[in-house]
Design a protein around this motif. Sequence first.
Motif, PDB file in Angstrom:
ATOM      1  N   ARG A  86      -1.556  15.049  -1.783  1.00 21.63           N
ATOM      2  CA  ARG A  86      -2.943  14.958  -2.265  1.00 21.63           C
ATOM      3  C   ARG A  86      -3.915  14.390  -1.230  1.00 21.63           C
ATOM      4  O   ARG A  86      -5.081  14.138  -1.530  1.00 21.63           O
ATOM      5  N   TRP A 188     -10.550  -0.005  -3.289  1.00 24.02           N
ATOM      6  CA  TRP A 188      -9.474  -0.780  -2.676  1.00 24.02           C
ATOM      7  C   TRP A 188      -9.473  -0.431  -1.181  1.00 24.02           C
ATOM      8  O   TRP A 188      -9.876   0.676  -0.816  1.00 24.02           O
ATOM      9  N   LEU A 240       2.282   0.307  -2.833  1.00 25.55           N
ATOM     10  CA  LEU A 240       2.029   1.490  -2.005  1.00 25.55           C
ATOM     11  C   LEU A 240       3.110   1.720  -0.960  1.00 25.55           C
ATOM     12  O   LEU A 240       3.762   0.788  -0.501  1.00 25.55           O
ATOM     13  N   TYR A 244       1.219   7.107   0.872  1.00 24.76           N
ATOM     14  CA  TYR A 244       0.547   7.256  -0.411  1.00 24.76           C
ATOM     15  C   TYR A 244      -0.961   7.414  -0.233  1.00 24.76           C
ATOM     16  O   TYR A 244      -1.562   6.840   0.670  1.00 24.76           O
ATOM     17  N   VAL A 245      -1.548   8.169  -1.135  1.00 25.35           N
ATOM     18  CA  VAL A 245      -2.999   8.253  -1.216  1.00 25.35           C
ATOM     19  C   VAL A 245      -3.373   8.061  -2.685  1.00 25.35           C
ATOM     20  O   VAL A 245      -2.610   8.431  -3.567  1.00 25.35           O
ATOM     21  N   THR A 246      -4.510   7.438  -2.951  1.00 24.82           N
ATOM     22  CA  THR A 246      -4.980   7.358  -4.333  1.00 24.82           C
ATOM     23  C   THR A 246      -6.489   7.562  -4.364  1.00 24.82           C
ATOM     24  O   THR A 246      -7.167   7.495  -3.341  1.00 24.82           O
ATOM     25  N   ASN A 248      -8.841   5.749  -5.387  1.00 29.05           N
ATOM     26  CA  ASN A 248      -9.760   4.625  -5.259  1.00 29.05           C
ATOM     27  C   ASN A 248      -9.381   3.715  -4.096  1.00 29.05           C
ATOM     28  O   ASN A 248      -9.748   2.557  -4.059  1.00 29.05           O
TER      29      ASN A 248
END
Lengths: 257, 496
Positions: A86, A188, A240, A244-246, A248
């Motif tokens: 993602r 974040w 994390l 990882y990607v998120t 926010n």
Amino acid sequence: MCQPAALLGLLLACSSSVAAETSQWVDLPGGAFRSVLELADSPLGTGIAPFSMTLTPVTNRQFLGFVLAEPRWQRDRAPTTLAEARYLSHWVSATELGNNALPDWPVIWVSWHAANSYCRWQGGRLPSWNEWEYAAAADSTRFDARDDPAWRERILAWYARPSATALPSVGLGTPNAYGVKDLHGLVWEWVDDYSALLVSSDNREQGAADQLKFCGAGALSTSDRDNYAVLMRIAMLSSLEAEYVTGNLGFRCVRSP
Amino acid sequence: MRKHTLTLLLMMALVAGCGDGKIPVADSPDTGGSAKGDFGPPQGDPVKAILTSPPHVPPPTGRSTPAKVIVELEVIEKEMAISEGATYTFWTFGGTVPGSFIRVRQGDTVEFHLMNAPDSKMPHNIDLHGVTGPGGGAASTFTAPGHRSRFTFKALNAGLYVYHCATAPVGMHVANGMYGLILVEPPEGLPAVDREYYVMQGDFYTTGRYRQKGHQPFDMEKAIDEHPTYVLFNGSEGALTGDRALAAKVGEQVRLYVGNGGPNLVSSFHLIGEIFDKVWFEGGTRFQENVQTTLIPAGGAAMMDFHIEVPGSYILVDHSIFRAFNKGALAILKADGPENKLIYSGKEVDEMYLGDRALPNLAAVTAAAAAAKAGDLTTEQQIEAGKVLFAGTCSACHQGDGRGLEGVFPPLEKSDWIAKDIRRVPTVILQGLQGKVTVNGSEYNSVMPPMNQLTDDEVANISTYVLNSWGNPGGRVTKSEAAEIRRTSTQAPAEH
């Protein structure tokens, strides 16, 4: 959409504009800092060397300049071991932002590896946990506002809400006492040594945790259990992995003089 | 004679039961616990667990062999109503507070998937009290936003268990609604009932006061001090009242699965107007019979069965009763069906009773009431009527002679505080009084609740009686003055 010649032109144009964009650095004096984390090897606090920090989190515009200059960091080229599937998925294409990623919004859906490479490309690095916490301890008038319950409550209110709505642009907030913006209330942020924050993923294991697995670096315990905002940052970062990607999680850079 | 035969039959049935190898629970020393809870590898195809939102409970598993059960639970952070006009950001297992109900059978192998929604702000995990293993699954399910974790456990102990999030700060995750129940059925299942419901108590901490409108952030200080703003069943005031009340019918056997998420309070769980025929206290194997109130600790649960004989509304409360009436811990079970006047008559008599204090003077009240209907009373009639009402309502604290109790209840006798403003008497009756007052040189600091259940007539009469007794300055309070004070006092802020 990109023909080689056009791409080259675009690259040059973007690179120069990016250089101008990211030139906004804020100098922080450093000094003794009382971390809420009691590091096993520095029980009396931490010395922070002078450093500069970007005024705001890195924006989509800035990050687009980076992936144009460093195509291996475009979302269809970066290996999933360095950035999960993602990565930058909210952009309309690998090299275009689109309506879900306006140029002045903070870049999100970025992995630690990508953020780290961006900062190196800028001649800097990701801030350490201590540098970030040192800068973020300030409110608009005080260098260390951490003991003010009202200030804590305001920060906590942001952490407590899901990020289902679009992010605001960077730079809209009031600068803190050092002149840095948006450390609280926007996204974040990755830190360089996030993986050393080996607070047990089961928060209730205190003391009994297998400290050997932490390689001696981060036998941490928190001295300020009332400061929920810090606990939440630690929890978030420690959940994390570097790829990882998120939606926010963004970042900013620092550099040493 | 007939009773004797029945007893004999029952005994025979018990003996026969033993012969079948089914030992009645009450006679057996124990069930063997986890050491005897492993019934071997899962058999047949994996089963996807049916998860239900509160107050609903999944159907019994109906299985007689161990299975592999797949549970998929999504963590969702979302804004929902906590009270009318007040919202709160709940962190949920499955989008509801409490989280989805999970039902498996002892010996099942549970493959547990925890998904954390992409727009979550926080990482989350789950500790299921029904899991045997360190952390109850917490470390194995620590999940960043937009990610999924999996772990597998064998449900070795039967019982009703709480699950909750255990991510730092744990208290805040629990206070935001991250808890639910998992039922591990014993191998033979639970006795069949007509209806099953799922209710869970929790305490909530908001920066605003109880019922303050608008979005209410979490209040860390109140949470640490254990001073909840709300104590609720199923996550919002009114979750189980009005149209959303639990429903049942006369003649039905009802079972409640009740948990307490906490984070802080212990529940004295009680169902007004019913007696629990059975309570599987602490969610365990044994049941107690004929229970009025059962204690449910934070992070604990209980099952309770009752049979409904009489129609009407039954109110579920935490019998730490201010929580029910001032913090929201109230739910309703509405039972429909034919009345049974032999079991419960309803109100048969409704008339005034003032005890022996009032008997000689009851005539004065009657006369005053009649005069009030006809027109205004004389001061003397008011004093006479007020005296009787004072004896019934006020003398418990202020004493029959108006002298109060030194240091606790202020005196009304020769009161300099009253003399300063005689309107203080009807005002305090209607609005109550809280905080420091100095009366005749002594300081008092306690709480008098508003007595606004009294009619305007009654307030006027009591006030006039007090003003004309025990060396007070005299004077008169009329019905219309009392009405005016009532009108202005209801406009005053509810809390100050």
